[in-house]
Design an enzyme around this catalytic site. Sequence first.
Site, mmCIF file in Angstrom:
data_model
loop_
_atom_site.group_PDB
_atom_site.id
_atom_site.type_symbol
_atom_site.label_atom_id
_atom_site.label_comp_id
_atom_site.label_asym_id
_atom_site.label_seq_id
_atom_site.Cartn_x
_atom_site.Cartn_y
_atom_site.Cartn_z
ATOM 1 N N GLY A 45 0.843 -1.193 0.000
ATOM 2 C CA GLY A 45 0.000 0.000 0.000
ATOM 3 C C GLY A 45 0.876 1.239 0.000
ATOM 4 N N GLN A 50 3.160 9.860 1.035
ATOM 5 C CA GLN A 50 4.428 9.100 1.027
ATOM 6 C C GLN A 50 5.255 9.370 -0.218
ATOM 7 O OE1 GLN A 50 2.361 5.173 2.162
ATOM 8 N NE2 GLN A 50 4.377 5.037 3.108
ATOM 9 N N CYS A 111 6.091 0.046 7.379
ATOM 10 C CA CYS A 111 5.684 1.138 6.499
ATOM 11 C C CYS A 111 6.877 1.552 5.655
ATOM 12 C CB CYS A 111 5.200 2.316 7.345
ATOM 13 S SG CYS A 111 4.693 3.740 6.374
ATOM 14 N N LEU A 112 6.634 1.805 4.373
ATOM 15 C CA LEU A 112 7.729 2.195 3.486
ATOM 16 C C LEU A 112 8.341 3.536 3.896
ATOM 17 C CD1 LEU A 112 6.219 1.155 0.024
ATOM 18 C CD2 LEU A 112 7.932 -0.082 1.377
ATOM 19 N N HIS A 153 -4.358 1.407 7.886
ATOM 20 C CA HIS A 153 -2.993 1.951 7.867
ATOM 21 C C HIS A 153 -2.867 3.069 6.823
ATOM 22 C CE1 HIS A 153 1.566 1.363 7.962
ATOM 23 N NE2 HIS A 153 1.383 2.090 6.878
ATOM 24 N N GLU A 154 -3.376 2.811 5.610
ATOM 25 C CA GLU A 154 -3.224 3.801 4.529
ATOM 26 C C GLU A 154 -4.079 5.040 4.785
ATOM 27 O OE1 GLU A 154 -0.786 3.462 2.635
ATOM 28 O OE2 GLU A 154 -0.428 1.357 3.088
ATOM 29 N N HIS A 157 -2.496 7.531 6.964
ATOM 30 C CA HIS A 157 -1.533 8.412 6.296
ATOM 31 C C HIS A 157 -2.207 9.707 5.811
ATOM 32 C CE1 HIS A 157 2.278 6.264 6.074
ATOM 33 N NE2 HIS A 157 1.695 5.164 5.654
HETATM 34 NI NI NI Z 1 2.583 3.261 5.654
#
Ligand code: NI
Length: 186
Positions: A45, A50, A111-112, A153-154, A157
Amino acid sequence: MILPITQYGNPVLRVQCAPVEQVDDSLKQLVADMLETMYEANGIGLAAPQVGHNIRLVVIDIPEDEEEEDAEPEMATVNGEVKPIRDIMPLVFINPTIEPYGKQFLFTEGCLSVRNIRANVARPDHVKATLPQLDGSVLEVDCGGLLARCLQHECDHLNGYLFVDRVSSAAKITLKKKLKRLAEGY
Ligand code: NI
């Protein structure tokens, strides 16, 4: 085009993002770039902040479980119809509303944008979500499993939250130094 992924400490990750008002060519290009960036980073995701855009846009692609061949596919109710989630992947949406429900469930997240940290986060195990699509249609999704986790989670963000904000207070103490180092080096 692969975009740089913004890292922990960058204020762009801490903003309440604005709704997407218009789906134009530049937004479509951003979606294509976000998918490419997510796949290249082996993520499931990616949210627009991000990659440095404070707008309410998310891409998700949850692959099928390749390790267990006879595993049951993950299912969801999509616009009233029960189907494997693979049928709606990759999932791209703007301006989502989500309503988590069910039991609190502890699951390890990463998380990236938060390199090298994984931690257990408690979240409700189901989600009802309204996910407007780029073409103007809307997906109404009711799901559990990894998709429910990923949606929460997304969507966090988009409101400037990261999974490390949601760990237990004991885990926060453990992560404090690592996070400080990340924030210094972003
Ligand atoms: Ni994330």
